[in-house]
Each structure stands twice: as C-alpha cells, then as structure tokens.
Design an enzyme around this catalytic site. Sequence first.
Site, PDB file in Angstrom:
ATOM      1  N   SER A  86      -3.651   7.352  25.706  1.00  0.00           N
ATOM      2  CA  SER A  86      -2.536   7.501  24.764  1.00  0.00           C
ATOM      3  C   SER A  86      -1.374   8.318  25.314  1.00  0.00           C
ATOM      4  CB  SER A  86      -3.031   8.141  23.460  1.00  0.00           C
ATOM      5  OG  SER A  86      -3.430   9.481  23.678  1.00  0.00           O
ATOM      6  N   LYS A 156      -1.053  15.266  22.241  1.00  0.00           N
ATOM      7  CA  LYS A 156       0.156  14.458  22.036  1.00  0.00           C
ATOM      8  C   LYS A 156       1.375  15.294  22.423  1.00  0.00           C
ATOM      9  CE  LYS A 156      -2.325  11.237  19.942  1.00  0.00           C
ATOM     10  NZ  LYS A 156      -2.648   9.953  20.630  1.00  0.00           N
TER      11      LYS A 156
END
Length: 300
Positions: A86, A156
């Site tokens: 990701s 993230k």
Amino acid sequence: MSDVTDGAKSEQASSAEPSTEPSAAEPEGSTDAGTDSGTDGTEGKNKKKNSRPFWKELPLLIGIALVLALLIKTFLVQAFSIPSDSMQNTLQRGDRVLVDKLTPWFGSEPERGEVVVFHDPDGWLRDEPTPKPNAVQKFLSFVGLMPSAEEKDLIKRTIAVAGDTVECKKGGPVRVNGKALDEPYIFEGNSACDDMPFGPFKVPDGKIWVMGDHRQDSSDSRYHTSDVNKGFVPVSQVVGRAVVIAWPVNRWSVLSVPDTFDQPGISAAAGAAPGVLGVAGALPFVIRRRRRLTSGRTAG
C-alpha cells in the site's frame, strides 16, 4: 680471681647480644623471601576469590541488554515490518522501518507529508489474517528486537491535519486547503484518487487524514468514511513517525517530507491569518464609528 670472673661475665654478656653477621646455616635473604612469598600467595588467593567466571556474569549482561532494549522500544524507537504494497514505491513489502516514539512524548503531533504508523482505529484490518507467532517471536517482539505480529498496525502518509480541508475530485489532484498537491511519490501509473474520489472534508481536532502512496492498492481514510471516526485517524492512535528504512541495507534511506507540503498557503492557519488580521485591524474603526453615531443621536 676477680679478673677471671669479670672476664667470664664479660664473655657471657657479649655472647648474649644478637649477632649481626649472617649465619652459615641460614642463607642470606631466606627470611625476606619467605615473607614475600607468603604475601604474594595471599594476594593471589584474594584475586581468585574476587574474579568471577564470564559465564556467571553473562545472565546479568543479557538481562541489562534486554531491559535497555525494552526501554528503547517503549520510549525511543521501534522497528516495524512492511507487510503489504500500500505504500509502494516509497516502501516495499518486507522493508523494516524505524519509528520515532520519543517526540510524541513531548506533545509532537503528525504533520502533513509524514509517514506514520498507527493502531487500527476502527476495524480497518478486520478482514486481514492475523499471524500466529511462536514463543521466541513473541519474546523478541516484546523487547522490541522484531515487530509484533499480533498488533494491528498500519502505515500511511499524513495528507491533512486538524483544521485542514481536504478533497480530491476524479481526474484531479488531492487538494489541501485549496492547494493542489504535487505527489511524485505516488506509485507509477496510479491517479491521485480516481478509484475513490472524496470530500471536501474538514479534519476535526485531534485527527488526521491518511492515504497510501499506492493509491489503487491502499485501504486508507477514503474507504472508511462511514466508520465511527469518519475515515479520520485519532492522533492518540498514532505510534510515531517512520523516519528511516533500516533494512534491507541496499534500501537504507531517510523518509523525508515532500516539498509539496511546504508550499505557501497550504496551512489552514496561514490561510485564515489575513482574514483574522483584517478583522482585528478594522475593529477600532468600527468601534469609533459607532461611538460617533451614538454621540450624534444623543446630541440630537
């Protein structure tokens, strides 16, 4: 007679005095040598008693090392493993990153552009399988020598912080407080948000908005706007900022903040400042004008 007696007494007296000449039966220095050897023997025994074998001290050294490792993990830095794609290409699957856990203790909060590790805020990873570590892995993760396999943590990039307005329309860039982000770190071939446009959303106090660099392979804030936090991540759930890729060696690099997050006017506080200053500057004139009107009415 008296001379003989006196002579005998004199001879006895002289023989009673200790002789300063060494005896033929005893070699010179025999007494000193015996004393020295006795002293050296005592010191040698004391040294043997005071010195401890290394194997007896080894458990203590290991214990100290483990305590230090635990303190470092708790208060300074912790290693985390990247289990997914990701954050490509910034982070690759299998990378090990070091996360700064010290600055949050002094009130530091995530800033735009920082890569952060945070606990699962509301079931973001509920569908992900949880590995079953063995006893050795549990122990090593406890002292911080390897990442924990049981903790539900994510990594993230922070896009917007409290007070910011963030949005992204299909075919367009991500905008923070109206400023378009130039995002060269996005995975090659990905769009900014075509798979999941969003906003505009205003980030509440104590929250951040996060997105993965591999936009089409990241279940980030965009996909969780219906949960209890509306897609935002509570700052209280942030473990710390990932500051460096530590492993593998050929990928060692510092995770710096991209320049696009430093562009003029991107800060919500900076954008509001001119308006606030304008109101503050105009306030004295408004008050003076109202006083004149009031005094004129009174005089009339």
